[in-house]
Design a protein around this motif. Sequence first.
Motif, PDB file in Angstrom:
ATOM      1  N   GLY A 354      38.390  -6.792 -14.631  1.00 52.49           N
ATOM      2  CA  GLY A 354      38.574  -5.780 -15.653  1.00 52.49           C
ATOM      3  C   GLY A 354      39.704  -6.064 -16.616  1.00 52.49           C
ATOM      4  N   PRO A 355      39.953  -5.071 -17.491  1.00 54.52           N
ATOM      5  CA  PRO A 355      39.368  -3.729 -17.468  1.00 54.52           C
ATOM      6  C   PRO A 355      37.877  -3.736 -17.822  1.00 54.52           C
ATOM      7  N   ILE A 356      37.153  -2.753 -17.268  1.00 49.99           N
ATOM      8  CA  ILE A 356      35.720  -2.675 -17.488  1.00 49.99           C
ATOM      9  C   ILE A 356      35.364  -1.349 -18.155  1.00 49.99           C
ATOM     10  N   ALA A 357      34.206  -1.319 -18.777  1.00 47.51           N
ATOM     11  CA  ALA A 357      33.548  -0.081 -19.206  1.00 47.51           C
ATOM     12  C   ALA A 357      32.195  -0.044 -18.510  1.00 47.51           C
ATOM     13  N   VAL A 358      31.759   1.147 -18.120  1.00 45.76           N
ATOM     14  CA  VAL A 358      30.533   1.295 -17.343  1.00 45.76           C
ATOM     15  C   VAL A 358      29.601   2.287 -18.035  1.00 45.76           C
ATOM     16  N   LEU A 359      28.360   1.918 -18.191  1.00 48.02           N
ATOM     17  CA  LEU A 359      27.324   2.849 -18.633  1.00 48.02           C
ATOM     18  C   LEU A 359      26.269   2.930 -17.548  1.00 48.02           C
ATOM     19  N   ILE A 360      25.967   4.160 -17.118  1.00 44.63           N
ATOM     20  CA  ILE A 360      24.984   4.392 -16.062  1.00 44.63           C
ATOM     21  C   ILE A 360      23.849   5.231 -16.631  1.00 44.63           C
TER      22      ILE A 360
END
Length: 555
Positions: A354-360
């Motif tokens: 990361g840093p990460i961004a997450v889309l679910i």
Amino acid sequence: MPRVPTISQLAAGSLALGLAACAPPPAPPEAPPRPRPARVSPAVGEGHPRLVVAVVIDQLGSWVLERYLPHLDPEGALRRATREGVYFERSVYPYASTFTAPGHAAIFTGRPPSDTGIVANSSIDPRTGEERTSVEDEQSPVFGDETKTGSPRPLRVPTVGDALKAAHPNAKVVALSTKDRASILPGGHRADLAVWYDYHLPGYTTSRYYADLLPEWLADYRKSHPISALLKPWVPADPQLLRAVVGEDDAEGEGDYQGLGRTFPHDPEVATKPYSVLRIFPQMTEYMLELAGALASAEQLGADDQVDLLCLSISGLDYTGHTFGPESWEYLDHFRRADRALGRLIDALDEHHGPIAVLITADHGITPTPAKNPAGGGRIYPYEVTALAKRLVPRPEMVRLYERPFVYLDPELSSEERAAAVAALEAGLTEHPGVHRAVGVERAAALRSSADPIDRAIGLSIAPNMPGEVYVVPAENWVVDEDHPRGGGTTHGTPWRLDREVPVIVWRGGAPPQVVTEPVSQLRVAPTLAALLGVSPPEGVVEPPLEAALPAAAR
């Protein structure tokens, strides 16, 4: 080559319709990271993600998440994501063919099936009667099972990953799922790697589209983490909770798939095809998400200042829902375990990549099991529709078969015969109580500009130059029985609200937390992913991103 660490080791170190109606041993130390080529783009700024993770939970309808969210682990992925991120409760697919392959294509291209060419999971060759999958490609045999093939070549438009690679050629785009179509289509044409499960091996693999040889790290992982270790009985973790939430385990409408039985415990080794039925089991989902951590390490995602894209599709819940229904003990127990495993993976990715961004999000919703649906409904058996279609046309041999969503005709018919057969089917297939509408595919372009939301949804589901002559729309709350198992479970694939509405959650994307209750278009997910990656959306995208999910600087 050193063994790739598991997650635990890493952690230790409807739009229009919705508006209108709707123990392996510890791994040895890793080798120093291999150098990556110099980037052609500037480094991402402070606070921007180095890795964007796009998660598709197969068959997670909005109504299902709303029902089960309070019963998930507070520290699992979804409770935290909906609490800390931007949660769109109802994102609506604008088309009718709510199947896995069209859904994954739409999520990552921002385009409907009429553009992508991915109109169903598979199609029938009317000349031979043979089935052809949505990702079949004779030029790309699968490693270890070369009777099978797979590539994104059938996809007619670019994906978000393709847009990322066009802007930054050295960015990494990788994809993983239990299903081939749910890995290949998200990754797109320029993906570095797509990995999926082949139960004939059994193990995770890829095709020659992506590499000349099976990646060494994946071959090593398969040896050190054999699928045979997953052949253990499935016992529910909290029967008391399951009973309180969904009722008794032995419930009407659930299916018995390959001898597993309808009630717990379920033992894969008593099934007719143990490595096939493992796809239903939560331990396979946990294995896949462990493998995702290994994939991220092997591909060195987030290893430098260039943002990378990881596409994950959790297929196991779809298999479980089809067999037992989303109202079952099996579905909720699997959902709880998958959610915890996803939470562990996201924490590990954030710490190490990361840093990460997450889309679910989800590729489609689900119709309730007919026997449990208070709104009623029923089952459509394909042989019934085929028999009715043969009776309606001038000569029975003019109809090959019905394989959802199309009726296929004899390809040798003259244009006059074809027109007569289509007209007869349009007029008569609604004799079946489970058929709402039948439409000839030549009407697709006109339907896309119709004022009727169902007609528009049908039009957006039909692509030019594809097999199939008549598109069949099931009546609301009716399901097309898939024969595995016959008469049990449920399915999706209709233009009705429960199949089209899914959640979208953007977590760790930099926007303040909020819940959005108004319906939005699911075609806005692709431009949202592009914005998180810092690139322009794929060619042909006309929908705007979900601005509420983006930090102010990216709007």
